[in-house]
Design a protein around this motif. Sequence first.
Motif, PDB file in Angstrom:
ATOM      1  N   ILE A   1       0.136   0.103   7.008  1.00  0.00           N
ATOM      2  CA  ILE A   1       0.840  -0.654   5.976  1.00  0.00           C
ATOM      3  C   ILE A   1       2.244  -0.090   5.811  1.00  0.00           C
ATOM      4  O   ILE A   1       2.428   1.131   5.766  1.00  0.00           O
ATOM      5  N   SER A   2       3.223  -0.945   5.714  1.00  0.00           N
ATOM      6  CA  SER A   2       4.586  -0.487   5.462  1.00  0.00           C
ATOM      7  C   SER A   2       4.649   0.194   4.102  1.00  0.00           C
ATOM      8  O   SER A   2       4.082  -0.306   3.114  1.00  0.00           O
ATOM      9  N   PRO A   3       5.351   1.336   4.014  1.00  0.00           N
ATOM     10  CA  PRO A   3       5.481   2.001   2.706  1.00  0.00           C
ATOM     11  C   PRO A   3       6.238   1.147   1.691  1.00  0.00           C
ATOM     12  O   PRO A   3       6.166   1.405   0.492  1.00  0.00           O
ATOM     13  N   PHE A   4       6.936   0.121   2.180  1.00  0.00           N
ATOM     14  CA  PHE A   4       7.757  -0.717   1.305  1.00  0.00           C
ATOM     15  C   PHE A   4       7.064  -2.015   0.887  1.00  0.00           C
ATOM     16  O   PHE A   4       7.649  -2.830   0.178  1.00  0.00           O
TER      17      PHE A   4
ATOM     18  N   LYS B   1       4.118   2.920  -1.533  1.00  0.00           N
ATOM     19  CA  LYS B   1       4.324   4.371  -1.465  1.00  0.00           C
ATOM     20  C   LYS B   1       4.619   4.940  -2.849  1.00  0.00           C
ATOM     21  O   LYS B   1       4.095   5.990  -3.228  1.00  0.00           O
ATOM     22  N   GLY B   2       5.460   4.261  -3.606  1.00  0.00           N
ATOM     23  CA  GLY B   2       5.772   4.729  -4.945  1.00  0.00           C
ATOM     24  C   GLY B   2       4.558   4.766  -5.850  1.00  0.00           C
ATOM     25  O   GLY B   2       4.417   5.660  -6.691  1.00  0.00           O
TER      26      GLY B   2
ATOM     27  N   ASN C   1       5.019  13.055  -1.421  1.00  0.00           N
ATOM     28  CA  ASN C   1       5.838  12.371  -0.433  1.00  0.00           C
ATOM     29  C   ASN C   1       5.255  12.435   0.975  1.00  0.00           C
ATOM     30  O   ASN C   1       5.235  11.440   1.706  1.00  0.00           O
ATOM     31  N   ALA C   2       4.793  13.605   1.378  1.00  0.00           N
ATOM     32  CA  ALA C   2       4.326  13.774   2.756  1.00  0.00           C
ATOM     33  C   ALA C   2       3.034  13.008   3.024  1.00  0.00           C
ATOM     34  O   ALA C   2       2.938  12.238   3.993  1.00  0.00           O
ATOM     35  N   TYR C   3       2.039  13.210   2.185  1.00  0.00           N
ATOM     36  CA  TYR C   3       0.742  12.592   2.464  1.00  0.00           C
ATOM     37  C   TYR C   3       0.734  11.100   2.165  1.00  0.00           C
ATOM     38  O   TYR C   3      -0.074  10.362   2.741  1.00  0.00           O
ATOM     39  N   SER C   4       1.653  10.627   1.313  1.00  0.00           N
ATOM     40  CA  SER C   4       1.761   9.174   1.155  1.00  0.00           C
ATOM     41  C   SER C   4       2.253   8.540   2.454  1.00  0.00           C
ATOM     42  O   SER C   4       1.786   7.461   2.842  1.00  0.00           O
ATOM     43  N   ASP C   5       3.184   9.201   3.148  1.00  0.00           N
ATOM     44  CA  ASP C   5       3.613   8.701   4.462  1.00  0.00           C
ATOM     45  C   ASP C   5       2.434   8.646   5.429  1.00  0.00           C
ATOM     46  O   ASP C   5       2.255   7.667   6.172  1.00  0.00           O
ATOM     47  N   GLU C   6       1.634   9.699   5.432  1.00  0.00           N
ATOM     48  CA  GLU C   6       0.493   9.755   6.345  1.00  0.00           C
ATOM     49  C   GLU C   6      -0.557   8.695   6.005  1.00  0.00           C
ATOM     50  O   GLU C   6      -1.150   8.081   6.891  1.00  0.00           O
ATOM     51  N   ILE C   7      -0.774   8.485   4.715  1.00  0.00           N
ATOM     52  CA  ILE C   7      -1.798   7.526   4.275  1.00  0.00           C
ATOM     53  C   ILE C   7      -1.422   6.107   4.662  1.00  0.00           C
ATOM     54  O   ILE C   7      -2.236   5.366   5.232  1.00  0.00           O
ATOM     55  N   VAL C   8      -0.192   5.700   4.357  1.00  0.00           N
ATOM     56  CA  VAL C   8       0.172   4.311   4.665  1.00  0.00           C
ATOM     57  C   VAL C   8       0.288   4.105   6.173  1.00  0.00           C
ATOM     58  O   VAL C   8       0.009   3.012   6.683  1.00  0.00           O
ATOM     59  N   TRP C   9       0.671   5.147   6.914  1.00  0.00           N
ATOM     60  CA  TRP C   9       0.682   5.027   8.379  1.00  0.00           C
ATOM     61  C   TRP C   9      -0.740   4.825   8.896  1.00  0.00           C
ATOM     62  O   TRP C   9      -0.990   3.958   9.734  1.00  0.00           O
TER      63      TRP C   9
END
Length: 275
Positions: A186-189, A160-161, A174-182
């Motif tokens: 893939i876990s954002p971490f 995510k970072g 922040n918002a679209y990175s959450d959507e992309i990894v979901w």
Amino acid sequence: MPEAPELTIVREVLERRVVGAAVESARIIRPTVLRTLSEIDVAADIEGRSFTNVSRYGKSVTLTLSDGMALVIFPMLTGRLRLASPKDRLTKTVSLSLSLSNGIDLRYLDDRQMGMLYYAPTDRFTEIPRLEETGPDVLDEPLSLEDFTARLRRFTGEIKGILTRGSLVAGIGNAYSDEIVWEAGISPFRRRADLSADEIARLHAAVYAVPRRAVVMLRELIGDDIHIERREWLSVHGKANQQCPRCGGRISRLSANRRITDYCMTCQPGLLIRN
């Protein structure tokens, strides 16, 4: 924070509503957001100039003015542009207000003064911090999977970072990175080095699919109200403790460093990295 999809709508609306109009007067209410590359009276210098073009790159919008000047806007977390009537009162969030020859006021709002507005000559853009420090725009022609994978290898740390940093591709926050990894499952971490070839392929597809779908949705939702954030339609971001639309599990939230991460622990398995 406005990201590439929202700022694409901003660009489209401003192209339609302000290009060709001249600045008749300027009011700088909160000068802390304003930056210049040399000593200049911005309010006096901008008056009489006309808007000739609007462009977007990453998480910035550039309004080009006549005779070689421009406003380069980085809204950051809380900045917004608004088209207003001259009769609308100036709220306490307004930092800059431009009265235009077509009867519109173009205002920059920022309740936490986190954004930056550069008033600069167009031939000095390379001197503007951030503008030259990003990768290819996420809404431009997509990188091939091979090129995307090669660029990705340059980075370390949580995925995510890497997405929000802007060096891999520009325009994701922040918002679209959450959507992309979901969407990629893939876990954002997850660490970049731990991603399999299949996961990188899914990430590559999601990086380009999610923002493009967002632009289509936002064109319908926002209209000319470019100062309003519309994200209620997102799948996981902003949906903490709600059901995951894919698996029905509970969406989890982690808050750290003034940033929230919303994700599904079932769909996106992985451990949080502790520094």
